[in-house]
Structures are given as structure tokens and as C-alpha cells.
Design a protein around this motif. Structure first.
Motif, PDB file in Angstrom:
ATOM      1  N   ARG A   1     -21.323 -10.629 -47.317  1.00 47.51           N
ATOM      2  CA  ARG A   1     -20.330 -10.065 -48.048  1.00 47.51           C
ATOM      3  C   ARG A   1     -20.871 -10.509 -49.489  1.00 47.51           C
ATOM      4  N   GLY A   2     -20.474  -9.388 -50.231  1.00 45.11           N
ATOM      5  CA  GLY A   2     -20.896  -9.327 -51.698  1.00 45.11           C
ATOM      6  C   GLY A   2     -19.682  -9.563 -52.635  1.00 45.11           C
ATOM      7  N   LEU A   3     -20.015  -9.767 -54.036  1.00 43.68           N
ATOM      8  CA  LEU A   3     -19.001 -10.039 -54.875  1.00 43.68           C
ATOM      9  C   LEU A   3     -18.609  -8.517 -55.538  1.00 43.68           C
ATOM     10  N   SER A   4     -17.339  -8.473 -56.175  1.00 44.02           N
ATOM     11  CA  SER A   4     -17.049  -7.268 -56.891  1.00 44.02           C
ATOM     12  C   SER A   4     -17.579  -7.433 -58.381  1.00 44.02           C
ATOM     13  N   GLU A   5     -17.493  -6.427 -59.001  1.00 46.11           N
ATOM     14  CA  GLU A   5     -18.091  -6.312 -60.415  1.00 46.11           C
ATOM     15  C   GLU A   5     -17.318  -7.232 -61.317  1.00 46.11           C
ATOM     16  N   GLY A   6     -15.941  -7.652 -61.040  1.00 47.37           N
ATOM     17  CA  GLY A   6     -15.424  -8.488 -61.663  1.00 47.37           C
ATOM     18  C   GLY A   6     -15.615  -9.949 -61.441  1.00 47.37           C
ATOM     19  N   GLU A   7     -16.017 -10.105 -60.310  1.00 44.25           N
ATOM     20  CA  GLU A   7     -16.571 -11.695 -59.853  1.00 44.25           C
ATOM     21  C   GLU A   7     -18.030 -11.638 -60.369  1.00 44.25           C
ATOM     22  N   LEU A   8     -18.852 -10.747 -60.331  1.00 42.22           N
ATOM     23  CA  LEU A   8     -20.053 -10.607 -61.178  1.00 42.22           C
ATOM     24  C   LEU A   8     -20.120 -11.022 -62.529  1.00 42.22           C
ATOM     25  N   GLU A   9     -19.083 -10.497 -63.429  1.00 40.57           N
ATOM     26  CA  GLU A   9     -18.800 -10.768 -64.564  1.00 40.57           C
ATOM     27  C   GLU A   9     -18.267 -12.283 -64.908  1.00 40.57           C
ATOM     28  N   GLU A  10     -17.369 -12.769 -64.058  1.00 41.90           N
ATOM     29  CA  GLU A  10     -17.243 -14.048 -63.909  1.00 41.90           C
ATOM     30  C   GLU A  10     -18.380 -15.250 -63.743  1.00 41.90           C
ATOM     31  N   VAL A  11     -19.508 -14.925 -63.011  1.00 39.95           N
ATOM     32  CA  VAL A  11     -20.624 -15.625 -62.897  1.00 39.95           C
ATOM     33  C   VAL A  11     -21.344 -15.526 -64.227  1.00 39.95           C
ATOM     34  N   SER A  12     -21.606 -14.344 -64.772  1.00 38.96           N
ATOM     35  CA  SER A  12     -22.314 -13.991 -66.118  1.00 38.96           C
ATOM     36  C   SER A  12     -21.539 -15.197 -66.899  1.00 38.96           C
ATOM     37  N   ARG A  13     -20.233 -14.939 -67.261  1.00 36.42           N
ATOM     38  CA  ARG A  13     -19.512 -15.650 -68.202  1.00 36.42           C
ATOM     39  C   ARG A  13     -19.625 -17.196 -68.142  1.00 36.42           C
ATOM     40  N   ASP A  14     -19.709 -17.757 -66.885  1.00 37.56           N
ATOM     41  CA  ASP A  14     -19.885 -19.145 -66.506  1.00 37.56           C
ATOM     42  C   ASP A  14     -21.191 -19.404 -66.759  1.00 37.56           C
ATOM     43  N   GLN A  15     -22.213 -18.854 -66.795  1.00 37.16           N
ATOM     44  CA  GLN A  15     -23.837 -18.785 -66.871  1.00 37.16           C
ATOM     45  C   GLN A  15     -23.811 -18.778 -68.618  1.00 37.16           C
ATOM     46  N   GLY A  16     -23.100 -18.166 -69.284  1.00 31.95           N
ATOM     47  CA  GLY A  16     -23.068 -17.886 -70.686  1.00 31.95           C
ATOM     48  C   GLY A  16     -24.656 -17.031 -71.073  1.00 31.95           C
ATOM     49  N   ALA A  17     -24.882 -16.153 -69.770  1.00 31.29           N
ATOM     50  CA  ALA A  17     -25.948 -15.315 -70.041  1.00 31.29           C
ATOM     51  C   ALA A  17     -25.702 -13.927 -69.180  1.00 31.29           C
ATOM     52  N   PRO A  18     -26.645 -13.226 -69.497  1.00 34.78           N
ATOM     53  CA  PRO A  18     -26.649 -11.810 -68.597  1.00 34.78           C
ATOM     54  C   PRO A  18     -27.334 -12.212 -67.424  1.00 34.78           C
ATOM     55  N   LEU A  19     -26.997 -11.514 -66.390  1.00 33.48           N
ATOM     56  CA  LEU A  19     -27.403 -11.698 -65.083  1.00 33.48           C
ATOM     57  C   LEU A  19     -28.707 -11.006 -64.904  1.00 33.48           C
ATOM     58  N   ASP A  20     -29.879 -11.821 -64.385  1.00 33.32           N
ATOM     59  CA  ASP A  20     -31.195 -11.042 -63.965  1.00 33.32           C
ATOM     60  C   ASP A  20     -30.716  -9.680 -62.968  1.00 33.32           C
ATOM     61  N   PRO A  21     -31.274  -8.664 -63.350  1.00 35.52           N
ATOM     62  CA  PRO A  21     -30.889  -7.449 -62.535  1.00 35.52           C
ATOM     63  C   PRO A  21     -31.102  -7.937 -60.650  1.00 35.52           C
ATOM     64  N   GLU A  22     -32.169  -8.650 -60.204  1.00 36.93           N
ATOM     65  CA  GLU A  22     -32.349  -9.062 -59.082  1.00 36.93           C
ATOM     66  C   GLU A  22     -31.181  -9.998 -58.370  1.00 36.93           C
ATOM     67  N   TYR A  23     -30.955 -10.927 -59.296  1.00 39.98           N
ATOM     68  CA  TYR A  23     -29.755 -11.874 -58.752  1.00 39.98           C
ATOM     69  C   TYR A  23     -28.668 -10.982 -58.812  1.00 39.98           C
ATOM     70  N   ALA A  24     -28.341 -10.304 -59.662  1.00 38.32           N
ATOM     71  CA  ALA A  24     -27.111  -9.225 -59.723  1.00 38.32           C
ATOM     72  C   ALA A  24     -27.019  -8.607 -58.311  1.00 38.32           C
ATOM     73  N   ASP A  25     -28.322  -8.033 -57.898  1.00 38.17           N
ATOM     74  CA  ASP A  25     -28.127  -7.541 -56.439  1.00 38.17           C
ATOM     75  C   ASP A  25     -27.804  -8.375 -55.528  1.00 38.17           C
ATOM     76  N   PHE A  26     -28.327  -9.692 -55.640  1.00 42.33           N
ATOM     77  CA  PHE A  26     -28.184 -10.565 -54.480  1.00 42.33           C
ATOM     78  C   PHE A  26     -26.669 -10.792 -54.412  1.00 42.33           C
ATOM     79  N   LEU A  27     -26.011 -11.039 -55.651  1.00 40.63           N
ATOM     80  CA  LEU A  27     -24.556 -11.126 -55.777  1.00 40.63           C
ATOM     81  C   LEU A  27     -23.682 -10.178 -55.202  1.00 40.63           C
ATOM     82  N   ARG A  28     -23.868  -9.140 -55.395  1.00 43.40           N
ATOM     83  CA  ARG A  28     -23.573  -7.874 -54.969  1.00 43.40           C
ATOM     84  C   ARG A  28     -23.592  -7.798 -53.225  1.00 43.40           C
ATOM     85  N   CYS A  29     -24.602  -8.308 -52.878  1.00 46.34           N
ATOM     86  CA  CYS A  29     -25.065  -8.148 -51.449  1.00 46.34           C
ATOM     87  C   CYS A  29     -24.592  -9.086 -50.438  1.00 46.34           C
TER      88      CYS A  29
END
Length: 153
Positions: free
Chosen positions: A34-62
Motif C-alpha cells: 500500500r502506498g501513500l497519498s500525495e498529502g501524506e507524501l507532503e507530510e513526509v517532505s515537511r517532516d524531513q525539511g527537504a524535497p523528496l528524492d524521486p526514487e524515494y517518492a516512488d517508493f512512498l507512493r508504492c
């Protein structure tokens, strides 16, 4: 929606190829992923204080909302991944590790004393432990790291 290697619900790219290999080799049951929604991806990015690496973002979505027993016991899934940067920074402070983490995107942890991060400058994955003096490069990309990490676990 359950991701499947035959569906195109997730972006094509290096992570998608690794995911398909892990499914084909029986390390991941895509019916349990199960993957994350776009809103949850934004939550991870905010928590990290950094943009998400594209491959990592795909992992999160997947598969980062869960993938059955795959990676069980590791801090890689949502919501446990939230706060992983703060844990790594605290470990570095407590252990006297002097390194620049401003370009680091923390993607996994093992029991709070091993942390893995993507260097946002070049996409390589590094490992930090409480005994580290500097981060040690362990893979050239997040996809390569994840493939080896899943196969070894």
C-alpha cells in the motif's frame, strides 16, 4: 487500490523496475503493498525539511504504508518514518558525530542506532551509526539500496 506490476498507477522509473523485480523474485507480495497519498507524501517532505528524492517518492507512493512482512521491524513505513530525521540528528549530537546533514533525506532506521539517508546532491545512500565518524556510502541510488536491503532482510 493495490499496486501491481501490470498496472501503471505509479510513475515508471528506476524504483518501479526494482519493485517489479522484488515482486517477481517473491520478496514482496504486491497484494499486500500500500502506498501513500500525495498529502501524506507532503507530510513526509515537511517532516524531513527537504524535497523528496524521486526514487524515494516512488517508493512512498508504492509501498510505504505497508507491504506485509517485507521490511518488518525496520523504520521505513508511515507513520513511523515521521521523526526519523530528528532521531538521526539526536544520535549524531549524542555520539559527537560532526557531519553536514543539510542535504540528507533520511529513509530508514534500524532500532534507532543505524540510519540510512539519501544524499540529495547525488542520490547515493549513506549509512550512519552511533560509532560513525562520517556517513558511509552503501549504494549509488535509493532503488539499489532498497533492492539489497529487502533481499538481505
Amino acid at each position: 487500490m493495490v499496486p501491481s506490476v501490470d498496472q501503471h498507477a505509479y510513475p515508471e522509473g528506476p524504483f518501479r523496475t526494482v519493485y517489479a523485480r522484488l515482486v517477481a523474485e517473491g520478496f514482496i507480495d504486491d497484494r499486500e503493498s500500500r502506498g501513500l497519498s500525495e498529502g501524506e507524501l507532503e507530510e513526509v517532505s515537511r517532516d524531513q525539511g527537504a524535497p523528496l528524492d524521486p526514487e524515494y517518492a516512488d517508493f512512498l507512493r508504492c509501498m510505504v504504508a505497508g507491504s506485509g512482512r517485507t521490511l518488518a521491524g525496520e523504520t521505513v513505513f508511515h507513520p513511523a518514518v515521521l521523526g526519523i530525521r530528528a532521531g538521526a540528528e539526536a544520535m549524531c549530537t549524542e555520539s559527537g558525530i560532526d557531519c553536514d546533514l543539510s542535504r540528507a533525506l533520511f529513509v530508514a532506521s534500524h532500532q534507532g542506532y543505524i540510519y540510512y539517508c539519501v544524499d540529495l546532491a547525488d542520490g547515493a545512500v549513506h549509512c550512519l551509526t552511533e560509532d560513525s565518524s562520517v556517513p558511509v556510502r552503501v549504494a549509488g541510488s535509493f532503488s539499489a539500496f532498497l533492492f539489497d536491503f529487502v533481499k538481505s532482510g
